[in-house]
Design a protein around this motif. Structure first.
Motif, PDB file in Angstrom:
ATOM      1  N   PHE A   1      13.498   1.701   8.723  1.00 26.87           N
ATOM      2  CA  PHE A   1      12.098   1.310   8.544  1.00 26.87           C
ATOM      3  C   PHE A   1      11.555   1.533   7.141  1.00 26.87           C
ATOM      4  O   PHE A   1      10.476   1.029   6.824  1.00 26.87           O
ATOM      5  CB  PHE A   1      11.216   2.053   9.556  1.00 26.87           C
ATOM      6  CG  PHE A   1      11.315   1.514  10.958  1.00 26.87           C
ATOM      7  CD1 PHE A   1      10.612   0.384  11.334  1.00 26.87           C
ATOM      8  CD2 PHE A   1      12.135   2.123  11.894  1.00 26.87           C
ATOM      9  CE1 PHE A   1      10.711  -0.124  12.609  1.00 26.87           C
ATOM     10  CE2 PHE A   1      12.248   1.631  13.177  1.00 26.87           C
ATOM     11  CZ  PHE A   1      11.536   0.499  13.549  1.00 26.87           C
ATOM     12  N   GLN A   2      12.263   2.276   6.271  1.00 23.19           N
ATOM     13  CA  GLN A   2      11.719   2.532   4.943  1.00 23.19           C
ATOM     14  C   GLN A   2      11.463   1.245   4.176  1.00 23.19           C
ATOM     15  O   GLN A   2      10.392   1.063   3.590  1.00 23.19           O
ATOM     16  CB  GLN A   2      12.680   3.419   4.140  1.00 23.19           C
ATOM     17  CG  GLN A   2      12.626   4.891   4.468  1.00 23.19           C
ATOM     18  CD  GLN A   2      11.364   5.576   3.993  1.00 23.19           C
ATOM     19  OE1 GLN A   2      10.532   4.991   3.307  1.00 23.19           O
ATOM     20  NE2 GLN A   2      11.201   6.828   4.370  1.00 23.19           N
ATOM     21  N   THR A   3      12.440   0.354   4.140  1.00 22.44           N
ATOM     22  CA  THR A   3      12.281  -0.869   3.343  1.00 22.44           C
ATOM     23  C   THR A   3      11.191  -1.786   3.886  1.00 22.44           C
ATOM     24  O   THR A   3      10.305  -2.210   3.133  1.00 22.44           O
ATOM     25  CB  THR A   3      13.620  -1.613   3.231  1.00 22.44           C
ATOM     26  OG1 THR A   3      14.567  -0.766   2.572  1.00 22.44           O
ATOM     27  CG2 THR A   3      13.463  -2.905   2.443  1.00 22.44           C
ATOM     28  N   PRO A   4      11.183  -2.138   5.202  1.00 24.91           N
ATOM     29  CA  PRO A   4      10.102  -3.002   5.680  1.00 24.91           C
ATOM     30  C   PRO A   4       8.719  -2.371   5.558  1.00 24.91           C
ATOM     31  O   PRO A   4       7.750  -3.058   5.209  1.00 24.91           O
ATOM     32  CB  PRO A   4      10.462  -3.264   7.147  1.00 24.91           C
ATOM     33  CG  PRO A   4      11.480  -2.241   7.511  1.00 24.91           C
ATOM     34  CD  PRO A   4      12.201  -1.910   6.253  1.00 24.91           C
ATOM     35  N   LEU A   5       8.604  -1.054   5.800  1.00 24.67           N
ATOM     36  CA  LEU A   5       7.296  -0.417   5.661  1.00 24.67           C
ATOM     37  C   LEU A   5       6.899  -0.321   4.194  1.00 24.67           C
ATOM     38  O   LEU A   5       5.714  -0.438   3.857  1.00 24.67           O
ATOM     39  CB  LEU A   5       7.320   0.975   6.305  1.00 24.67           C
ATOM     40  CG  LEU A   5       7.385   1.008   7.834  1.00 24.67           C
ATOM     41  CD1 LEU A   5       7.401   2.441   8.342  1.00 24.67           C
ATOM     42  CD2 LEU A   5       6.207   0.256   8.450  1.00 24.67           C
ATOM     43  N   GLY A   6       7.878  -0.112   3.299  1.00 20.60           N
ATOM     44  CA  GLY A   6       7.572  -0.117   1.877  1.00 20.60           C
ATOM     45  C   GLY A   6       7.056  -1.468   1.427  1.00 20.60           C
ATOM     46  O   GLY A   6       6.088  -1.571   0.671  1.00 20.60           O
ATOM     47  N   ARG A   7       7.681  -2.525   1.914  1.00 20.73           N
ATOM     48  CA  ARG A   7       7.235  -3.873   1.551  1.00 20.73           C
ATOM     49  C   ARG A   7       5.865  -4.180   2.153  1.00 20.73           C
ATOM     50  O   ARG A   7       5.018  -4.827   1.516  1.00 20.73           O
ATOM     51  CB  ARG A   7       8.272  -4.892   2.024  1.00 20.73           C
ATOM     52  CG  ARG A   7       9.585  -4.809   1.248  1.00 20.73           C
ATOM     53  CD  ARG A   7      10.576  -5.877   1.680  1.00 20.73           C
ATOM     54  NE  ARG A   7      11.767  -5.841   0.855  1.00 20.73           N
ATOM     55  CZ  ARG A   7      12.761  -6.712   0.954  1.00 20.73           C
ATOM     56  NH1 ARG A   7      12.703  -7.686   1.849  1.00 20.73           N
ATOM     57  NH2 ARG A   7      13.814  -6.616   0.160  1.00 20.73           N
ATOM     58  N   LEU A   8       5.632  -3.719   3.372  1.00 23.21           N
ATOM     59  CA  LEU A   8       4.312  -3.921   3.980  1.00 23.21           C
ATOM     60  C   LEU A   8       3.236  -3.165   3.208  1.00 23.21           C
ATOM     61  O   LEU A   8       2.088  -3.624   3.121  1.00 23.21           O
ATOM     62  CB  LEU A   8       4.340  -3.479   5.449  1.00 23.21           C
ATOM     63  CG  LEU A   8       5.089  -4.413   6.404  1.00 23.21           C
ATOM     64  CD1 LEU A   8       5.190  -3.783   7.793  1.00 23.21           C
ATOM     65  CD2 LEU A   8       4.398  -5.775   6.497  1.00 23.21           C
TER      66      LEU A   8
ATOM     67  N   PHE B   1       0.410 -11.782  -0.807  1.00 23.58           N
ATOM     68  CA  PHE B   1       0.610 -12.377   0.505  1.00 23.58           C
ATOM     69  C   PHE B   1       2.036 -12.853   0.717  1.00 23.58           C
ATOM     70  O   PHE B   1       2.487 -12.991   1.838  1.00 23.58           O
ATOM     71  CB  PHE B   1      -0.362 -13.548   0.711  1.00 23.58           C
ATOM     72  CG  PHE B   1      -1.772 -13.081   0.874  1.00 23.58           C
ATOM     73  CD1 PHE B   1      -2.226 -12.604   2.094  1.00 23.58           C
ATOM     74  CD2 PHE B   1      -2.651 -13.080  -0.196  1.00 23.58           C
ATOM     75  CE1 PHE B   1      -3.524 -12.157   2.250  1.00 23.58           C
ATOM     76  CE2 PHE B   1      -3.951 -12.635  -0.044  1.00 23.58           C
ATOM     77  CZ  PHE B   1      -4.392 -12.179   1.172  1.00 23.58           C
ATOM     78  N   LYS B   2       2.745 -13.055  -0.350  1.00 21.65           N
ATOM     79  CA  LYS B   2       4.141 -13.401  -0.233  1.00 21.65           C
ATOM     80  C   LYS B   2       4.953 -12.218  -0.737  1.00 21.65           C
ATOM     81  O   LYS B   2       4.914 -11.889  -1.925  1.00 21.65           O
ATOM     82  CB  LYS B   2       4.480 -14.654  -1.050  1.00 21.65           C
ATOM     83  CG  LYS B   2       5.911 -15.143  -0.805  1.00 21.65           C
ATOM     84  CD  LYS B   2       6.150 -16.447  -1.532  1.00 21.65           C
ATOM     85  CE  LYS B   2       7.556 -16.968  -1.261  1.00 21.65           C
ATOM     86  NZ  LYS B   2       7.823 -18.237  -1.983  1.00 21.65           N
ATOM     87  N   ILE B   3       5.643 -11.588   0.158  1.00 19.30           N
ATOM     88  CA  ILE B   3       6.339 -10.365  -0.189  1.00 19.30           C
ATOM     89  C   ILE B   3       7.635 -10.689  -0.926  1.00 19.30           C
ATOM     90  O   ILE B   3       8.492 -11.382  -0.402  1.00 19.30           O
ATOM     91  CB  ILE B   3       6.650  -9.528   1.066  1.00 19.30           C
ATOM     92  CG1 ILE B   3       5.355  -9.203   1.785  1.00 19.30           C
ATOM     93  CG2 ILE B   3       7.420  -8.282   0.726  1.00 19.30           C
ATOM     94  CD1 ILE B   3       5.553  -8.477   3.091  1.00 19.30           C
ATOM     95  N   LYS B   4       7.730 -10.182  -2.161  1.00 17.96           N
ATOM     96  CA  LYS B   4       8.941 -10.390  -2.948  1.00 17.96           C
ATOM     97  C   LYS B   4       9.410  -9.026  -3.467  1.00 17.96           C
ATOM     98  O   LYS B   4       8.779  -8.443  -4.329  1.00 17.96           O
ATOM     99  CB  LYS B   4       8.676 -11.322  -4.138  1.00 17.96           C
ATOM    100  CG  LYS B   4       8.270 -12.732  -3.734  1.00 17.96           C
ATOM    101  CD  LYS B   4       8.044 -13.584  -4.964  1.00 17.96           C
ATOM    102  CE  LYS B   4       7.666 -15.008  -4.596  1.00 17.96           C
ATOM    103  NZ  LYS B   4       7.407 -15.837  -5.801  1.00 17.96           N
ATOM    104  N   SER B   5      10.451  -8.538  -2.928  1.00 15.08           N
ATOM    105  CA  SER B   5      10.992  -7.247  -3.359  1.00 15.08           C
ATOM    106  C   SER B   5      12.501  -7.358  -3.470  1.00 15.08           C
ATOM    107  O   SER B   5      13.241  -6.693  -2.765  1.00 15.08           O
ATOM    108  CB  SER B   5      10.602  -6.140  -2.378  1.00 15.08           C
ATOM    109  OG  SER B   5       9.210  -5.973  -2.331  1.00 15.08           O
ATOM    110  N   LYS B   6      12.941  -8.219  -4.334  1.00 16.13           N
ATOM    111  CA  LYS B   6      14.372  -8.428  -4.477  1.00 16.13           C
ATOM    112  C   LYS B   6      15.031  -7.161  -4.996  1.00 16.13           C
ATOM    113  O   LYS B   6      14.579  -6.534  -5.945  1.00 16.13           O
ATOM    114  CB  LYS B   6      14.628  -9.586  -5.435  1.00 16.13           C
ATOM    115  CG  LYS B   6      16.104  -9.916  -5.580  1.00 16.13           C
ATOM    116  CD  LYS B   6      16.296 -11.104  -6.515  1.00 16.13           C
ATOM    117  CE  LYS B   6      17.772 -11.433  -6.676  1.00 16.13           C
ATOM    118  NZ  LYS B   6      17.979 -12.570  -7.588  1.00 16.13           N
TER     119      LYS B   6
END
Length: 390
Positions: A62-69, A192-197
């Motif tokens: 969950f770290q990555t999706p919650l970080g992106r959120l 609004f567009k999540i970009k975390s490459k």
């Protein structure tokens, strides 16, 4: 400290450190008694090990999706949701019915994976050249939480039963909301567009963090076993307090020069110190001397706190500012994956002859490999901040 940060920056850093420190205090309180608590539900040390490390795998997921959120919806909201999940998980652990319920509680507890959002909140609030010292302060807060937790947890068992310690951890989680509510999060343009490459260099740094946290959970597994040769559980504080203080001072002392374009250098130093600490620590199985024991523990803590100070800064030097949450999320995901697999491997090997020797060799190889990886991505040359992305 106020000469390093202005009043607003110091306020945010202090409040976030308090929130993270209180939350991790609940985690650390249960470490010294967790095996004993697990024995109430099963005789299988493998299942106990899985329960111990279960929070690590959900934190990793969950770290990555919650970080992106948090990049999109704001740091405070996501941190608040994570704290609530942590509280619910501890309440489940307090009355799990069986070992599988305990595993479930730990999984729920770890689902509140918000370390990346907290670090990102601080990093986007302090000057670029002060991020290492801010990470060091957060690291000291976590180190202090560990020190208090491993002292208070066993002491509480003389007053309350093991399950009530999880209830206390849940209460502490609720208290951690208070400093978070006082944080004034800077307004920014909503993404609004999540970009975390995640590029290859970030991925390699995250792999190194996996090995560091693998070692960390193995260290905590063996620490009580070695400590009991010299101190009863309720006297662990006699060596932990000076050791953690010394390591904290070392971490803070290194943070300032690391901010002055020495981040890669001290990343290498942290790996070397941790590598040296591995055989020193595991030789406690053969060296019966309390002074040697204290020095070996101090070596681990020094290397660990240095790594906690400098590696997050390597991530933020590579990642665009508007994706700190996502990139730090991937980094912390790998850390907590290391927690899970470290606990799992230790549980599998604990029944084997010379299991500590096998773990020692595995750790030595992994840290030599980590040094090779660091050279591969940096050639031991400084990575400078891309100011266009900040």
């Amino acid at each position: 400290m106020m000469r390093v940060f202005d009043r607003s920056q110091f306020r945010i850093l202090s409040l976030v450190s308090m929130t993270i420190g209180l939350r991790t205090l609940g985690l650390f309180m249960v470490l010294p008694i967790f095996t004993l608590y697990g024995e109430k539900f099963t005789a299988s040390y493998l299942l106990i090990g899985i329960a111990l490390g279960a929070y690590g795998i959900t934190m990793a997921i969950f770290q990555t999706p919650l970080g992106r959120l948090s990049d999109r919806y704001g740091r405070k909201l996501i941190i608040s949701i994570g704290i609530l999940t942590f509280v619910i998980g501890n309440l489940i652990c307090a009355d799990p019915i069986n070992i599988y319920g305990l595993v479930l509680g730990r999984l729920v507890e770890g689902a509140g994976a918000v370390s990346s959002a907290g670090i990102a909140l601080v990093h986007e609030s302090v000057p670029v050249e002060r991020r290492n010292i801010s990470d060091a302060i957060i690291g000291v807060a976590i180190g202090f939480s560990f020190m208090v937790g491993v002292i208070v947890g066993p002491l509480l068992t003389t007053i309350v039963n093991y399950s009530f310690i999880f209830i206390i951890a849940a209460i502490i989680g609720i208290v951690s909301f208070i400093p978070l509510l006082m944080v004034m999060e800077a307004k920014k343009e909503r993404i609004f567009k999540i970009k975390s490459k995640i590029d290859s260099k970030l991925a390699v740094i995250s792999i190194i963090s996996f090995f560091i946290y693998f070692y960390m959970i193995v260290f905590y597994f063996y620490l009580p076993l070695y400590s009991l040769r010299y101190f009863p559980v309720n006297r662990f504080y006699e060596f932990l307090i000076p050791v953690v203080i010394i390591a904290g001072i070392i971490g803070l002392a290194i943070a300032r020069p690391a901010d002055k374009n020495k981040t890669v250098l001290f990343s290498l130093v942290s790996l070397i110190v941790l590598l040296i600490s591995i055989p020193l620590f595991f030789l406690n199985n053969r060296v019966n001397d309390v002074t040697y024991f204290g020095l070996s523990v101090a070596a681990f803590y020094s290397g660990y706190i240095i790594s906690e100070t400098v590696f997050p800064t390597l991530i933020t030097r590579l990642a665009p500012r508007n994706s700190y949450g996502g990139n730090l999320g991937f980094y912390t995901s790998m850390q907590h994956a290391g927690v899970f697999f470290g606990a799992l491997f230790t549980g599998l090997l604990i029944v084997k002859i010379n299991h500590d020797t096998s773990i020692m060799i595995l750790l030595i190889v992994s840290f030599i490999f980590s040094i090779v990886l660091l050279y591969f991505i940096t050639h031991f040359r400084e990575i400078y901040l891309n100011r266009k992305n900040d």
